[in-house]
Design a protein around this motif. Structure first.
Motif, PDB file in Angstrom:
ATOM      1  N   ILE A  48       0.847  -1.243   0.055  1.00 29.20           N
ATOM      2  CA  ILE A  48      -0.071   0.120   0.060  1.00 29.20           C
ATOM      3  C   ILE A  48       0.904   1.252  -0.111  1.00 29.20           C
ATOM      4  N   GLN A  49       0.525   2.272  -0.880  1.00 28.53           N
ATOM      5  CA  GLN A  49       1.019   3.514  -0.841  1.00 28.53           C
ATOM      6  C   GLN A  49       0.124   4.553  -1.359  1.00 28.53           C
ATOM      7  N   GLY A  50       0.167   5.725  -0.888  1.00 33.03           N
ATOM      8  CA  GLY A  50      -0.662   6.633  -1.269  1.00 33.03           C
ATOM      9  C   GLY A  50      -0.361   7.078  -3.064  1.00 33.03           C
ATOM     10  N   LEU A  51      -1.675   7.131  -3.677  1.00 36.31           N
ATOM     11  CA  LEU A  51      -1.519   7.137  -5.112  1.00 36.31           C
ATOM     12  C   LEU A  51      -0.602   8.253  -5.520  1.00 36.31           C
ATOM     13  N   PHE A  52      -0.680   9.656  -4.600  1.00 35.63           N
ATOM     14  CA  PHE A  52       0.140  10.689  -4.977  1.00 35.63           C
ATOM     15  C   PHE A  52       1.729  10.354  -4.925  1.00 35.63           C
ATOM     16  N   PHE A  53       1.984   9.654  -4.210  1.00 31.58           N
ATOM     17  CA  PHE A  53       3.567   9.332  -4.150  1.00 31.58           C
ATOM     18  C   PHE A  53       3.830   8.209  -5.073  1.00 31.58           C
ATOM     19  N   LYS A  54       2.947   7.055  -5.446  1.00 32.58           N
ATOM     20  CA  LYS A  54       3.142   6.180  -6.411  1.00 32.58           C
ATOM     21  C   LYS A  54       3.374   6.787  -7.758  1.00 32.58           C
ATOM     22  N   ARG A  55       2.460   7.813  -7.917  1.00 30.26           N
ATOM     23  CA  ARG A  55       2.827   8.478  -9.297  1.00 30.26           C
ATOM     24  C   ARG A  55       3.713   9.859  -9.186  1.00 30.26           C
ATOM     25  N   GLN A  56       4.714   9.886  -8.359  1.00 33.37           N
ATOM     26  CA  GLN A  56       5.352  11.078  -8.211  1.00 33.37           C
ATOM     27  C   GLN A  56       6.011  11.260  -9.599  1.00 33.37           C
TER      28      GLN A  56
END
Length: 423
Positions: free
Chosen positions: A258-266
């Motif tokens: 699990i990781q925040g989508l915002f950071f996964k798409r950095q």
């Protein structure tokens, strides 16, 4: 005794569920749709309409972001200057000689047109009296020095960039001038996150709807559906936002990571943000306009005037004493002032020829993308999330209000179905 009563209630609830199966089934489905629709509408209301629609100041609506464009623009500026890029870095990447070379042709045409225009306006008889050879000589001499003047002005700009160019002012002015542009900053960089908010609204709403359906089986009260609608509208937005920005780092939960989508798409967000800023905000044209018309315009004007006046004086050659004697020194000075003013006014159009070179040389898009991409997650969030976070509570509140309204509609619909033949 209690067990008997409980069994009776359970049996009655099951019987009612079977008798009105489709009605009960509609509750989680409706809840899912409520979660999706309220999330999507709440997102749309963040951006549209661009201008206030209704009777100001309170009876109507304007998109949250356009309405607070000044504050949003200030937040966007804080993500750029000076953390990611500075005025000096931008100008240091431009080669003065190359700039002069790129705009040489339009600049020569500008000089010729202005010399003819100024002389015919201020002293048409004198200009016509001069032999054509002398007129052409004056124009050609000024033209010969024009590229060097441009290079000298560019050198002065580079040396004094902190006092003649305000990048924050330029970004703010550009965003305030175009409300659709500040929308684009959020929509393009956060497009996947906004899609996720809509989709997750349905799934969260469906899940909440199952609990709502079970509660309705055992206890039917008019306030129940509006309350659940409000909770669904609030919770779906809140949970979606949490899943976008939390956790910062990848975290394993059983077989899942699990990781925040915002950071996964950095990396992707950094690239989109850099491209958008470079293509539509920190452009060569906007920079030139800001330098010539911005808060330090008087200083820039004086800088250009110094070089242009000197060049006119030096290159007037044999004609200068004759001109000064014929039309008077004050008149000659006024002509130079007029020439400078008109050059400054027309310069933005003339220097558009340098746009491609300047854009490549400044390399704003790649610079911003690389620097954003390299930031640790916490710093990355602090650089960009303030733009989203400023009014996240409104997004959640609008979702809750819309969910509450849908809940009231459900009460009305269920009331009408209750008096209709049993399903």
């Amino acid at each position: 005794m209690n067990d008997v009563i409980g069994m009776s209630l359970l049996a009655a609830a099951i019987a009612d569920f079977k008798a009105k199966f489709w009605l009960y089934l509609s509750i989680p489905v409706t809840s899912g749709l409520v979660g999706y629709v309220t999330n999507v509408i709440a997102i749309k209301m963040m951006f549209y309409p661009l201008h206030f629609v209704g009777i100001p100041p309170y009876l109507g609506w304007q998109g949250i972001i356009p309405r607070k464009a000044g504050k949003m623009a200030a937040i966007a500026c804080d993500t750029l200057v000076p953390q990611l890029i500075s005025e000096r870095e931008i100008f240091d990447r431009l080669d003065p000689a190359r700039v002069a070379s790129e705009i040489e042709k339009p600049l020569l045409d500008l000089v010729e047109d202005l010399m003819e225009e100024i002389m015919r306006e201020y002293e048409p008889t004198l200009w016509e009296t001069l032999p054509l050879r002398v007129r052409n000589l004056i124009i050609r001499r000024v033209q010969d020095d024009a590229p060097e003047v441009v290079a000298q002005v560019m050198n002065d700009l580079r040396e004094q960039v902190d006092t003649v160019f305000d990048l924050k002012d330029m970004v703010t002015t550009t965003l305030l001038r175009e409300p659709a542009l500040i929308n684009a900053v959020f929509q393009e960089t956060g497009r996947e996150e906004f899609k996720f908010i809509g989709r997750s609204g349905f799934y969260f709403g469906l899940l909440f709807g199952i609990f709502q359906m079970i509660g309705w089986m055992f206890y039917k009260a008019d306030w129940q559906l509006p309350l659940f609608g409000l909770v669904v509208g609030w919770a779906t937005n809140y949970l979606a936002l949490e899943m976008i920005f939390r956790p910062h780092e990848p975290r394993r939960i059983g077989p899942l990571t699990i990781q925040g989508l915002f950071f996964k798409r950095q990396k992707e967000i950094s690239r989109d943000y850099g491209r958008l800023i470079a293509d539509r905000i920190v452009t060569p044209s906007n920079i030139i306009e800001s330098v010539l018309k911005g808060p330090f315009a008087d200083r820039v004007f004086s800088m250009i005037a110094k070089h242009v006046k000197r060049t006119i004086d030096e290159q007037s050659g044999i004609a200068r004493p004759f001109i000064a004697w014929t039309i008077g020194t004050k008149r000659y000075v006024a002509m130079k002032e007029a020439a400078v003013s008109r050059i400054v006014a027309r310069l933005p159009q003339a220097v558009r020829a340098v746009d491609r070179y300047a854009k490549d040389a400044m390399d704003i898009s790649q610079t911003l993308a690389q620097r954003l991409e390299a930031l640790p997650p916490a710093e990355f969030e602090s650089m960009l999330r303030p733009a989203f976070k400023e009014d996240e509570w409104m997004l959640i509140a609008v979702g809750a209000a819309l969910g509450f309204c849908v809940g009231i509609a459900q009460v009305i619909a269920f009331g009408l179905l209750a008096v209709a033949p049993s399903l």
